[in-house]
Every structure is written in structure tokens, then in C-alpha cells.
Design a protein around this motif. Structure first.
Motif, PDB file in Angstrom:
ATOM      1  N   ALA A   1     -70.864  69.784 -19.328  1.00  0.00           N
ATOM      2  CA  ALA A   1     -70.064  70.842 -18.721  1.00  0.00           C
ATOM      3  C   ALA A   1     -70.629  71.197 -17.357  1.00  0.00           C
ATOM      4  O   ALA A   1     -71.835  71.204 -17.140  1.00  0.00           O
ATOM      5  N   SER A   2     -69.752  71.548 -16.404  1.00  0.00           N
ATOM      6  CA  SER A   2     -70.159  71.897 -15.043  1.00  0.00           C
ATOM      7  C   SER A   2     -69.928  73.372 -14.776  1.00  0.00           C
ATOM      8  O   SER A   2     -69.706  73.767 -13.640  1.00  0.00           O
ATOM      9  N   ASP A   3     -69.958  74.205 -15.813  1.00  0.00           N
ATOM     10  CA  ASP A   3     -69.748  75.642 -15.640  1.00  0.00           C
ATOM     11  C   ASP A   3     -70.947  76.238 -14.921  1.00  0.00           C
ATOM     12  O   ASP A   3     -72.059  76.219 -15.429  1.00  0.00           O
ATOM     13  N   ARG A   4     -70.742  76.801 -13.711  1.00  0.00           N
ATOM     14  CA  ARG A   4     -71.831  77.330 -12.899  1.00  0.00           C
ATOM     15  C   ARG A   4     -71.812  78.848 -12.883  1.00  0.00           C
ATOM     16  O   ARG A   4     -72.407  79.464 -12.018  1.00  0.00           O
ATOM     17  N   SER A   5     -71.119  79.486 -13.800  1.00  0.00           N
ATOM     18  CA  SER A   5     -71.095  80.951 -13.806  1.00  0.00           C
ATOM     19  C   SER A   5     -72.479  81.462 -14.119  1.00  0.00           C
ATOM     20  O   SER A   5     -73.163  80.961 -15.002  1.00  0.00           O
ATOM     21  N   VAL A   6     -72.896  82.469 -13.397  1.00  0.00           N
ATOM     22  CA  VAL A   6     -74.258  82.975 -13.541  1.00  0.00           C
ATOM     23  C   VAL A   6     -74.277  84.107 -14.548  1.00  0.00           C
ATOM     24  O   VAL A   6     -73.338  84.890 -14.654  1.00  0.00           O
ATOM     25  N   ASP A   7     -75.355  84.164 -15.332  1.00  0.00           N
ATOM     26  CA  ASP A   7     -75.526  85.246 -16.279  1.00  0.00           C
ATOM     27  C   ASP A   7     -75.624  86.574 -15.546  1.00  0.00           C
ATOM     28  O   ASP A   7     -76.181  86.662 -14.469  1.00  0.00           O
ATOM     29  N   ALA A   8     -75.089  87.601 -16.165  1.00  0.00           N
ATOM     30  CA  ALA A   8     -75.064  88.911 -15.492  1.00  0.00           C
ATOM     31  C   ALA A   8     -76.458  89.430 -15.207  1.00  0.00           C
ATOM     32  O   ALA A   8     -76.646  90.242 -14.304  1.00  0.00           O
ATOM     33  N   ASP A   9     -77.466  89.013 -15.987  1.00  0.00           N
ATOM     34  CA  ASP A   9     -78.822  89.514 -15.789  1.00  0.00           C
ATOM     35  C   ASP A   9     -79.648  88.608 -14.889  1.00  0.00           C
ATOM     36  O   ASP A   9     -80.818  88.873 -14.639  1.00  0.00           O
ATOM     37  N   VAL A  10     -79.074  87.497 -14.393  1.00  0.00           N
ATOM     38  CA  VAL A  10     -79.788  86.574 -13.521  1.00  0.00           C
ATOM     39  C   VAL A  10     -79.312  86.781 -12.095  1.00  0.00           C
ATOM     40  O   VAL A  10     -78.138  86.620 -11.796  1.00  0.00           O
ATOM     41  N   ARG A  11     -80.226  87.151 -11.207  1.00  0.00           N
ATOM     42  CA  ARG A  11     -79.864  87.395  -9.818  1.00  0.00           C
ATOM     43  C   ARG A  11     -80.250  86.184  -8.981  1.00  0.00           C
ATOM     44  O   ARG A  11     -81.390  85.726  -9.030  1.00  0.00           O
ATOM     45  N   ILE A  12     -79.284  85.691  -8.241  1.00  0.00           N
ATOM     46  CA  ILE A  12     -79.551  84.504  -7.440  1.00  0.00           C
ATOM     47  C   ILE A  12     -79.997  84.916  -6.046  1.00  0.00           C
ATOM     48  O   ILE A  12     -79.667  85.991  -5.551  1.00  0.00           O
ATOM     49  N   ASP A  13     -80.779  84.023  -5.429  1.00  0.00           N
ATOM     50  CA  ASP A  13     -81.169  84.156  -4.032  1.00  0.00           C
ATOM     51  C   ASP A  13     -80.298  83.186  -3.242  1.00  0.00           C
ATOM     52  O   ASP A  13     -80.457  81.966  -3.369  1.00  0.00           O
ATOM     53  N   PRO A  14     -79.357  83.696  -2.433  1.00  0.00           N
ATOM     54  CA  PRO A  14     -78.439  82.782  -1.737  1.00  0.00           C
ATOM     55  C   PRO A  14     -79.153  81.730  -0.904  1.00  0.00           C
ATOM     56  O   PRO A  14     -78.769  80.551  -0.916  1.00  0.00           O
ATOM     57  N   LEU A  15     -80.197  82.121  -0.158  1.00  0.00           N
ATOM     58  CA  LEU A  15     -80.904  81.153   0.669  1.00  0.00           C
ATOM     59  C   LEU A  15     -81.565  80.078  -0.177  1.00  0.00           C
ATOM     60  O   LEU A  15     -81.587  78.896   0.186  1.00  0.00           O
ATOM     61  N   ALA A  16     -82.110  80.483  -1.335  1.00  0.00           N
ATOM     62  CA  ALA A  16     -82.756  79.498  -2.204  1.00  0.00           C
ATOM     63  C   ALA A  16     -81.740  78.499  -2.740  1.00  0.00           C
ATOM     64  O   ALA A  16     -82.027  77.292  -2.843  1.00  0.00           O
ATOM     65  N   VAL A  17     -80.531  78.972  -3.076  1.00  0.00           N
ATOM     66  CA  VAL A  17     -79.501  78.060  -3.585  1.00  0.00           C
ATOM     67  C   VAL A  17     -79.068  77.097  -2.499  1.00  0.00           C
ATOM     68  O   VAL A  17     -78.924  75.885  -2.739  1.00  0.00           O
TER      69      VAL A  17
ATOM     70  N   ALA B   1     -80.812  76.154   0.118  1.00  0.00           N
ATOM     71  CA  ALA B   1     -81.913  75.232   0.391  1.00  0.00           C
ATOM     72  C   ALA B   1     -81.993  74.140  -0.667  1.00  0.00           C
ATOM     73  O   ALA B   1     -82.178  72.953  -0.356  1.00  0.00           O
ATOM     74  N   GLU B   2     -81.822  74.531  -1.938  1.00  0.00           N
ATOM     75  CA  GLU B   2     -81.870  73.544  -3.017  1.00  0.00           C
ATOM     76  C   GLU B   2     -80.716  72.548  -2.893  1.00  0.00           C
ATOM     77  O   GLU B   2     -80.887  71.347  -3.118  1.00  0.00           O
ATOM     78  N   THR B   3     -79.551  73.062  -2.519  1.00  0.00           N
ATOM     79  CA  THR B   3     -78.395  72.178  -2.339  1.00  0.00           C
ATOM     80  C   THR B   3     -78.647  71.164  -1.228  1.00  0.00           C
ATOM     81  O   THR B   3     -78.214  70.005  -1.300  1.00  0.00           O
ATOM     82  N   ALA B   4     -79.370  71.593  -0.190  1.00  0.00           N
ATOM     83  CA  ALA B   4     -79.667  70.704   0.936  1.00  0.00           C
ATOM     84  C   ALA B   4     -80.857  69.792   0.668  1.00  0.00           C
ATOM     85  O   ALA B   4     -81.239  69.005   1.547  1.00  0.00           O
ATOM     86  N   GLY B   5     -81.463  69.899  -0.512  1.00  0.00           N
ATOM     87  CA  GLY B   5     -82.583  69.030  -0.859  1.00  0.00           C
ATOM     88  C   GLY B   5     -83.939  69.588  -0.485  1.00  0.00           C
ATOM     89  O   GLY B   5     -84.923  68.847  -0.459  1.00  0.00           O
ATOM     90  N   TYR B   6     -84.027  70.875  -0.200  1.00  0.00           N
ATOM     91  CA  TYR B   6     -85.302  71.507   0.150  1.00  0.00           C
ATOM     92  C   TYR B   6     -85.856  72.251  -1.067  1.00  0.00           C
ATOM     93  O   TYR B   6     -85.093  72.838  -1.851  1.00  0.00           O
ATOM     94  N   ASP B   7     -87.173  72.248  -1.192  1.00  0.00           N
ATOM     95  CA  ASP B   7     -87.797  73.030  -2.250  1.00  0.00           C
ATOM     96  C   ASP B   7     -88.355  74.356  -1.736  1.00  0.00           C
ATOM     97  O   ASP B   7     -88.920  75.134  -2.496  1.00  0.00           O
ATOM     98  N   ASP B   8     -88.210  74.604  -0.431  1.00  0.00           N
ATOM     99  CA  ASP B   8     -88.740  75.828   0.180  1.00  0.00           C
ATOM    100  C   ASP B   8     -87.636  76.455   1.035  1.00  0.00           C
ATOM    101  O   ASP B   8     -87.251  75.891   2.068  1.00  0.00           O
ATOM    102  N   PRO B   9     -87.109  77.627   0.644  1.00  0.00           N
ATOM    103  CA  PRO B   9     -86.059  78.280   1.433  1.00  0.00           C
ATOM    104  C   PRO B   9     -86.495  78.600   2.860  1.00  0.00           C
ATOM    105  O   PRO B   9     -85.692  78.519   3.798  1.00  0.00           O
ATOM    106  N   GLU B  10     -87.754  78.975   3.055  1.00  0.00           N
ATOM    107  CA  GLU B  10     -88.233  79.307   4.396  1.00  0.00           C
ATOM    108  C   GLU B  10     -88.184  78.070   5.305  1.00  0.00           C
ATOM    109  O   GLU B  10     -87.799  78.152   6.475  1.00  0.00           O
ATOM    110  N   ARG B  11     -88.575  76.929   4.757  1.00  0.00           N
ATOM    111  CA  ARG B  11     -88.564  75.705   5.545  1.00  0.00           C
ATOM    112  C   ARG B  11     -87.132  75.297   5.896  1.00  0.00           C
ATOM    113  O   ARG B  11     -86.848  74.860   7.012  1.00  0.00           O
TER     114      ARG B  11
END
Length: 798
Positions: free
Chosen positions: A144-160, A162-172
Motif C-alpha cells: 500500500a502507498s497510503d502516506r497519510s500521517v498519524d495525528a500524533d506524528v509531526r512532520i518536518d517539511p524540510l526533512a521530508v 531533503a529525504e525526497t531529494a536523497g539527502y540525509d541532512d536537512p541543513e545540507r
């Protein structure tokens, strides 16, 4: 040129991002809006003009606190490289209105209070909720490709992103796509970076919804209402500077009724707001904007450097290391820049980032060591900048009085920790001491007293100072006690005295009142102290209270404080301890005996101060205490650790002869005494940091008694007494332990010379040798710089 849809110009930014700050400035210059709307509490609109004053230097923060409960507060920090600060400054420079449009602080602070109440309920249902989630996950198909986030899990937009772009460090990732791309991507089109960020955030919001930030829906509803209000007043010439995460929601078409419905019934709390200084160090934490950054000093450098940022950064690092006496030359700077460029090329980065510059500094300037690199990180990467706010900024009366005192005493708040040596004989240093002690009493921990490395005189104090931005909240909170530091400290001391539960707390408070010089509070504290002392029959409580009270009596000598009121209470307390201590020490277990032994030590030190010649209470008090010690030393029902310590204290005070001390030790260490009790007696007599090791080194008889007893302890009892003996002797310094071992190895017949045998003390003759003593007088006279001849000194010595 990018074309925006009709409506306000939405500039989505990263809070505290220098690339976003440059992009905001360029976009505002190109768009020239009629009004600038900024994410922040609208109660601060009246404070915006202060940002233009010359005394306002970022980093600063907007501080909001509940009027009747200043401890409930929130901060909105702004640095020079914050996009919001750039927007405020641009608006003020161009005469354009600037307004904050985030949810008012009156709701934010009330929300924060409700969050605490809800936490317990949420934690209670956490386990059940976790089980439900586990079941839900089991029902999903493996692919399944359901990407809905749990209500108690807060995402960091920059981290997401960065991860999508293949980076492991949002600052970099942020450095590569924003900071190193020609000033946040600003080229021919100043709006291009905002278009790209809006598209990315739109995709994230579509996939994750609010991403666990449920209250963002309410905040965004309020922002949309404020935007509509600005459009009615200024048309579409409106620019909005906010977190990029909110842009898709602000672009969303909703009805006024729907937005108002989300705001209905919000909790409220009466709030007040002002500007306060902030620090780069505090920017590295999650702040009111929820945007803590790891390297505020580095970001400040990127924002301020007009060109060649890497070369300028390496020059800063070299200057810092040279100031710390490290050998760093211009050749090191050149080589570090080359290495950073090479690393960036190898890693596929457009320009060297913080990672590359740090690696280059470690290899070239620090010779591979992380020790100097830690200094670079602390001083430059994070930084120790402390902002300033103008005097015209709103402040509680206590804050203004504190600022006047700081200026009068030349005691400027600084973000870096430093030590301050005070000589209480000088009026300025005495005033500094009073101020710092008063602030500590109010819970404003600007300074902490520490042990002095120099003089041990009572006229000296050493403080470790460091100003933290949160202390502004403590100052506002302490304002409920008074409008000046003196009146607030007085009111707080009186309230603490009435509310204190333990007698020792009241005596400690009396000591702090004397240190802080609070003459109006002292009578109240003394009245409470006298009442508590009269009602408290616990000898342990009385023994805890006496040392602080006696220490307070000494402050009158240096500070000119009248301590007469303490004398009667101290003497009365001592007399009650003398009467109650022997019964309290009888028939108690080992743990209670150890506690009581510490009380005996504390009372002995207090009596020594209270009974000094010339002291108001000196008459007979030391003699009565020595009588108590003799009673403790001679009672078999008293634990051995207390009996041994009593004998030792009498010996140290010259109230017991060496022969008598040896006789008492011989009785205790005789075969008829239980090994455990004998070991406890030894611990009391020569244990701890009382100098017992040197006593055994210099008194051959005592060491011989201990040696003979220890070799005669039965094997079955040795295991029981070993832990106690290890605790006793392990407290000695290494040199003392080594000397004792050598003496024991030589045996009792070879430990001393004939002179030692005659005197009983190894290394000492039976009588003084005046000739040998006179030989040091010429050198002593020379060292002291005295004019008298050594013959005169010799006469005095005799």
C-alpha cells in the motif's frame, strides 16, 4: 518572470533562513507592496516601530506573558538573518505599514496552559491507542502507498523534502538548494524561489494534511481573515511573509464563516508583550517559531558576507585560534579554503558548506584535533552574540530598576560565562554582591556563587555570571513581589519565611537576607525562626539549622550588617542541641549514626565560630560543648562512629591529652569489643577528610594500636569490617596512604629514630631546637619585605 494568481503576494520562507531573508528583500523591492503582513502575534504591532531605533540590535525576541502569571510566556525570536526581521526593516525604511497576522498571543498562551492539562489524559490513553494503530497497520496491504500521517506524528517539511531529494541532512540540503544558489535562487526572477517552495509545500500538504500540526488549521484561519481585512484596505498590493508550510493553506479558497467557526470558543488569557534581548545560542533551540537551527553563527555569516563567504569564514576561524595562542598563519587559511573547495567538488556540492569548512578547519588549522574545533563551534558556528533592545521598549518596573542597577554598578549582561571576583570592602563590589544575592533570592539565576581560587577571606566573593534570555521571564515573574529589586526581594523573603516547612530552610533564608542586605525582611524571618526553633524538638533539625545561623553572624564584620538579633536565637539553639544530642545519639542504627556524626561535625564548626574570643556569645559555650563531647565519647550506648569522632574533636581542641586518646583507643580495640563497633570507632576517629591519615603518620602509638587490632581481627569478622575500613582509608590522599603503608611495612620497631621514640612522634625531637628555627628568619624577613633584622624576629619567636 513568474506570474502569481491574483491576490496577496505570498512569500513562504524558512524561519531564520538567510537565503529566505535575501529572497524576501529582493521580492519586496520588486513588488513594492502597500502593506507587509508577517507571521507573528498581532499584539506586537505597536512594537514594530522600535525595530528602527539605533539601540535595537538583533537577535531579539518578542516576549508575551500572562499579566497575572508572568511564568506563562512565549517567545518569537528574530535574528538579523530572519526573513521576518528583514520584512519589518524593509517596511519601516519605505514607510509601508507592517502588521503581524498570526493567532493572538492571548489565545496562544491560554492554549499552552490547556496543553499541560491535556497531557496527562493523552498519556493515559497512549497504550490503548498504540494497540489500535498496530491493528490498523496489520490490515493494510504490504504494497500500500497510503502516506497519510498519524495525528500524533509531526512532520518536518524540510526533512521530508531533503529525504525526497536523497539527502540525509536537512541543513545540507537547504544549503545546496538555497544558500549556494546565487542568493536563494535569485536571478532574473525574484519570485522564483517562492514559487518552487509553494509547489513543494503544496505537494506535502496534499500528502500529509496538517502533518500532525492540528492547531495550524486555527492559526491559518486567523491569517486568512487578516489577509482579507488588509485586502479591503489596500487592495491586492499586499505581501505576506510566513512559513512556507502555511502558504498552500493561505492560498486556499475558504469562506469567512468557515474561518470564524474555527476561531469560535478559543481560550483567552490577558497578555502583555515587549521586546527582549536574545542570543545566537538560544536560536539553536526550538523557539516560538518552532524553527531551531544548529548553526546560527554560520547563518549570520552567510547573510552578512557580501562576497567570498568561505574565505571570510576561514579568516574568522584563524583570528579566533590565534587569539587562543594557536599557531595559525595565512598559509593555513589558504590551504583550508582549497581543501574546502576540493571537498565540495568531490561531494557534488555547488559551494563548500558548513560540513566542508569544518572538515577543512579540523585537518589544516586544528591538526586533526576536536578540542580546538569545539572552540570554533562554540564561538563561531553557534556564536555568543547577545542582542539589545532600546530603553523605550515596554518593561515591567522591576526590569527598569534592574537595568538602572546594572548600569550604576557597571555590571553588563553577557551571554558568555565569566567569573567575577568581588572585594566586599569596596562600595561598588559590595553593591554588586547585594544585587546578585537579591536576584538569586528572586529566582533570577544570573550569577551563581563559586569557590574562590585566591583568597579565602570573608571579604571576597567569586561569582560565575551568564545572562540567558529566559531570565527576562523570571524578571517579569518576580515583578509580582515589588517594583524594585530591593522591595521585590524583601517581599519574596517574607513570603518564603512564612511558607517554609523546615527549620533549616528558615535559617538558610536568614543567611540569604543578610547576604542580600534586606533589613526590612530580617525581622519577619527572625520571628518565624524563633517560633519554629521553639516548637521543633528534633535535634537533627536543630543541628542542621545552627551552622547557617552562625555563619550569618559573621557577615556583620564585613558588610556592616547588624546581626545582634541572630545572637540570642543562635545561642538558644545551641543550648537545646547540647541538651538533646546525647539522648538522640543513643541506640541508633549505623545509617542514623552516620547522619548524626555529620551533625556533630557541623555543630562543632558552628560552636567554634560562635565561641570565638570577642564574639557576643563566647562566654562558656565552648566549654559546655566540650562537656557534651565527653559524654558522647564515654557512653557505650552511643555508636562507635560518634564516640570516635567525639574523642577526635576533643583531641584537636586540646581538651584531651594524647595519652588519654591512646588509652581510649586501646580500650575500644581490645579483644572484648565487637570488630564492627571497633571499626566504626576508627572511622569516626581518623576517617573522612578530618586529617586522620596525617594523625596516624605522626603518632606511632595510634598507628601501632590500629595495626595490632587489624592483624588480630578474626577471619570470620574481617569480611564484615572490611567495607568500613576501605571507606575510612580510601578517603586519604595517595601520599598519606603510601606513607602509612611504608610505616606498617617497616614494623613497630623501626618506624622512628631515638628522638622519635622519645617524643612519641616520628620525625620530631622531644624539645624545640631554637637554632634550627632561627635559621629560617633571614629568608622569611626577605620574603615578607620587612625592615626589621632577623635578630629581632628571633627574639619575638622565642
Amino acid at each position: 518572470m513568474t506570474t502569481f494568481t491574483p491576490g496577496p503576494l505570498l512569500l513562504g520562507v524558512r524561519h531564520h533562513g538567510p537565503g529566505s531573508a535575501r529572497a524576501v528583500r529582493a521580492a519586496l523591492e520588486a513588488a513594492t507592496p502597500e502593506v507587509v503582513l508577517i507571521e507573528g502575534p498581532p499584539e506586537a504591532d505597536a512594537l514594530i516601530p522600535l525595530a528602527a531605533e539605533k539601540d535595537m540590535r538583533p537577535p531579539v525576541a518578542l516576549l508575551a506573558h500572562v499579566v497575572n502569571e508572568p511564568g506563562r510566556s512565549a517567545f518569537w525570536p528574530l535574528a538579523e538573518f530572519s526573513p521576518e526581521w528583514v520584512a519589518i526593516r524593509w517596511a519601516l525604511e519605505h514607510g509601508v505599514p507592517a502588521r503581524f497576522i498570526d493567532l493572538p498571543a492571548t489565545h496562544t498562551l491560554a492554549w499552552g496552559n490547556e496543553e499541560k492539562k491535556e497531557t496527562a489524559e493523552e498519556e493515559k490513553g497512549q497504550e490503548e491507542k498504540g494497540s489500535e494503530r498496530k491493528g490498523e497497520r496489520g490490515e493494510k496491504e504490504a504494497g500500500a502507498s497510503d502516506r497519510s500521517v498519524d495525528a500524533d506524528v509531526r512532520i518536518d517539511p524540510l526533512a521530508v523534502l531533503a529525504e525526497t531529494a536523497g539527502y540525509d541532512d536537512p541543513e545540507r540540503w537547504w544549503e545546496d538548494v538555497v544558500e549556494h544558489r546565487g542568493g536563494a535562487g535569485i536571478g532574473a526572477d525574484p519570485f522564483a524561489p517562492f514559487t518552487a517552495l509553494e509547489e513543494a509545500m503544496g505537494a506535502l500538504r496534499e500528502a500529509y494534511g496538517v502533518g500532525g500540526h492540528d492547531r495550524d488549521l486555527v492559526r491559518e484561519a486567523y491569517m486568512r481573515l487578516q489577509m482579507r481585512s488588509a485586502q479591503r484596505e489596500f487592495g491586492d498590493e499586499v505581501a505576506v511573509v510566513c512559513g512556507a508550510w502555511h502558504v498552500p493553506a493561505l492560498r486556499q479558497k475558504t469562506t469567512v464563516a468557515a474561518d470564524r467557526a474555527l476561531l469560535k470558543g478559543l481560550p483567552k488569557a490577558k497578555a502583555d508583550m515587549t521586546w527582549v534581548p536574545w542570543t545566537h545560542r538560544r536560536l539553536s533551540r526550538v523557539s516560538g517559531y518552532g524553527a531551531g537551527i544548529d548553526s546560527p553563527g554560520w547563518y549570520g555569516h552567510l547573510f552578512a558576507a557580501p562576497d567570498r563567504p568561505v574565505e571570510r569564514w576561514m579568516t574568522k576561524v584563524a583570528r579566533l585560534l590565534r587569539d587562543e595562542d594557536r599557531m595559525v598563519s595565512s598559509a593555513h587559511v589558504i590551504e583550508a579554503v582549497r581543501l574546502a573547495d576540493t571537498l565540495a567538488a568531490m561531494r557534488g556540492r555547488p559551494l563548500p558548506g558548513l560540513t566542508e569548512t569544518t572538515d577543512a578547519v579540523r585537518a589544516v588549522m586544528c591538526e586533526g584535533s576536536d578540542v580546538p574545533l569545539g572552540l570554533v563551534h562554540d564561538r563561531l558556528v553557534v556564536g555568543d552574540v547577545l542582542g539589545e533592545v532600546p530603553r523605550s521598549a515596554p518593561a515591567v518596573p522591576l526590569q527598569r530598576d534592574l537595568a538602572r542597577a546594572q548600569k550604576r554598578l557597571r555590571l553588563k549582561p553577557e551571554p558568555m560565562e565569566r567569573e567575577l571576583e568581588l572585594d566586599l570592602r569596596g562600595e561598588t563590589d559590595a553593591g554588586r554582591s547585594r544585587l546578585l544575592h537579591r536576584l538569586r533570592l528572586l529566582g533570577i539565576a544570573w550569577g551563581e556563587p563559586t569557590a574562590s581560587r585566591g583568597s579565602t577571606g570573608t571579604f571576597r566573593e567569586t561569582w560565575r555570571l551568564r545572562w540567558e534570555p529566559e531570565l527576562s521571564v523570571r524578571v517579569a515573574e518576580a515583578g509580582v513581589w515589588g517594583t524594585t529589586v530591593l522591595s521585590a526581594a524583601t517581599g519574596k523573603a517574607e513570603a518564603d519565611a512564612v511558607a517554609a516547612h523546615a527549620l533549616a530552610d528558615v535559617t538558610a533564608l536568614a543567611e540569604r537576607c543578610l547576604l542580600a542586605e534586606l533589613p526590612d525582611a530580617l525581622p519577619v524571618v527572625m520571628r518565624v525562626l524563633a517560633d519554629r526553633a521553639a516548637l521543633d524538638a528534633d535535634v537533627g533539625h536543630l543541628a542542621q539549622a545552627l551552622p547557617a545561623l552562625v555563619r550569618s553572624l559573621r557577615y556583620g564584620d564585613v558588610r556592616g550588617t547588624d546581626t545582634h538579633a541572630l545572637t540570642d536565637v543562635a545561642v538558644g539553639l545551641a543550648e537545646r542541641i547540647f541538651v538533646g544530642l546525647p539522648p538522640a545519639c543513643a541506640a541508633i542504627d549505623a545509617e542514623a549514626a552516620e547522619h548524626m556524626r555529620r551533625h556533630v561535625d557541623a555543630v562543632h564548626g558552628a560552636v567554634g565560630l560562635l565561641g570565638e574570643p570577642g564574639a557576643a556569645a563566647s562566654g562558656g559555650i565552648r566549654e559546655r560543648w566540650h562537656s557534651v563531647l565527653r559524654v558522647l565519647a564515654g557512653r557505650d550506648t552511643v555508636p562507635g562512629v560518634i564516640r570516635g569522632r567525639s574523642v577526635r574533636l576533643l583531641l584537636d581542641d586540646g581538651e584531651l591529652g594524647e595519652d588519654e586518646a591512646a588509652r581510649l583507643m586501646g580500650l575500644v580495640l581490645s579483644p572484648g569489643t565487637e570488630p564492627g563497633d571497633a571499626a566504626a570507632w576508627i572511622e569516626g576517629f581518623v576517617g573522612g577528610g578530618s586529617g586522620g591519615g596525617m594523625l596516624l603518620v605522626h603518632d606511632e602509638r595510634l598507628l601501632g594500636l590500629v595495626d595490632a587490632w587489624l592483624t588480630g581481627v578474626p577471619a570470620e569478622a574481617f569480611t564484615d569490617v572490611l567495607p568500613l575500613l576501605r571507606r575510612t582509608f580510601s578517603a586519604y590522599e595517595a601520599g598519606v596512604r603510601r606513607t602509612l603503608g611504608e610505616l606498617v611495612r617497616r614494623g613497630p620497631g623501626a618506624r622512628g629514630s631515638a628522638e622519635a621514640a622519645a617524643s612519641g612522634i616520628p620525625g620530631f625531637a622531644p624539645d624545640l631546637d631554637p637554632g634550627r628555627a632561627d635559621a629560617v628568619l633571614p629568608v622569611l624577613s626577605l620574603l615578607l619585605g620587612l625592615d626589621e633584622t632577623y635578630d629581632d624576629f628571633a627574639g619575638v619567636a622565642r
